[in-house]
Design a protein around this motif. Structure first.
Motif: not given
Length: 339
Positions: A234-258
């Protein structure tokens, strides 16, 4: 700040998700677990890029690491018609840019547009051959093969092309055969890796960590080493979803941690929220195959005890990197974080 005070990291990677929709239906991707789907607009993308540039300036002062932007996420990026324009704007901001694709939509026009925009790397996910590919991916192998070969030819000396081979059958021999076929076709750059359980969204029998008795042994081993490890992803592989929200990392497939929107928060400001999820291991982490405790459980279950010492060293290294990033960004983890 003096260079000696900078933290050395292997990479700082930002994944931008152009879309989480996909035209393939791979059985090793839990497509039915994605709660909502969409396509990133250029307006949202512009704000994402502004946040990346903002964070890059801080990172230059704090970290000694390559800084890379990848158009990837949980879907097929080329479904978004603005992919080439996104590449052009990323490169215009003096950022390294790559893309991950299944290549089924990578026709000649799209390929030329991406290369002309300045794309520097393409990772093409093709883990099977022929009828097996048709069955597993649900899209025609012949079209994907031809697109990948044409793009590799166009990209020669302009863009690195790698074939991603997922070992979704736990069969290294099959992976080797797939790579041999691509070598025969003239591509010899590969990224093989094991299947991921996408934070527990995908049921993988040998990744049901909650039910394994080795969990107690893993905790004891970590405690004896004085480790209360944080996952570095989560601290080296940063992730932003299509909706412009930060998520925990790319493993948050269910988008449980916006963690907030790019319109309201910076990359640095969501770090404390990430730490809270990683520290409690809920949600996402407690069922994820990238989680340090789960990684050790998996190794303990492997035949002949596997490379337990090696995994412990990798866990310790990842923990040091995660804590180093937190320290540089002014966030202090609690001393005991093993869930």
């Amino acid at each position: 700040m003096r260079d000696a005070a900078r933290l050395t990291l292997p990479i700082l990677n930002v994944d931008i998700e152009p879309t989480n929709r996909c035209n393939a239906r791979c059985f090793f991707c839990p497509r039915d677990q994605t709660p909502h789907e969409g396509v990133m607009s250029l307006e949202v993308f512009e704000q994402v890029l502004a946040r990346i540039v903002e964070f890059r300036e801080s990172a230059r002062r704090l970290f000694d690491a390559p800084f890379k932007v990848n158009l990837c996420g949980l879907g097929e990026p080329l479904i978004n018609k603005n992919c080439a324009e996104m590449v052009r704007r990323i490169r215009g901001a003096d950022l390294e840019c790559s893309l991950t694709t299944n290549a089924s939509l990578l026709d000649e026009e799209q390929g030329r547009a991406l290369l002309d925009a300045g794309l520097q790397g393409a990772e093409i996910n093709i883990s099977d051959e022929g009828e097996d590919y048709d069955r597993i991916y649900g899209i025609p192998f012949a079209r994907t093969r031809d697109n990948a070969l044409r793009f590799a030819e166009l990209a020669r000396d302009r863009c690195r092309v790698r074939i991603v081979v997922v070992d979704h059958q736990r069969d290294p021999e099959r992976v080797g055969l797939v790579m041999d076929r691509w070598r025969e076709r003239g591509i010899d750059d590969f990224l093989p890796f094991e299947v991921m359980n996408r934070g527990g969204a995908l049921f993988v029998d040998h990744m049901q960590y909650q039910r394994f008795p080795e969990r107690s042994e893993a905790r004891e081993l970590l405690e004896r080493r004085g480790l209360a490890p944080l996952c570095a992803a989560p601290f080296l592989l940063l992730f932003v979803g299509y909706d412009g929200r930060y998520y925990l990392c790319c493993s948050d497939w269910k988008k449980q941690a916006p963690l907030g929107s790019v319109f309201d928060e910076s990359f640095s400001s969501v770090v404390a929220k990430k730490l809270e999820h990683v520290a409690t291991r809920r949600p996402v982490c407690e069922t994820c195959n990238l989680d340090p405790v789960n990684r050790l459980v998996g190794e303990l279950r492997a035949s002949g005890q596997g490379q337990v010492e090696e995994v412990l060293e990798e866990i310790a290294s990842g923990d040091r990197m995660a804590r180093g990033v937190l320290e540089k960004l002014g966030v202090s983890p609690e001393p005991d974080l093993v869930g």
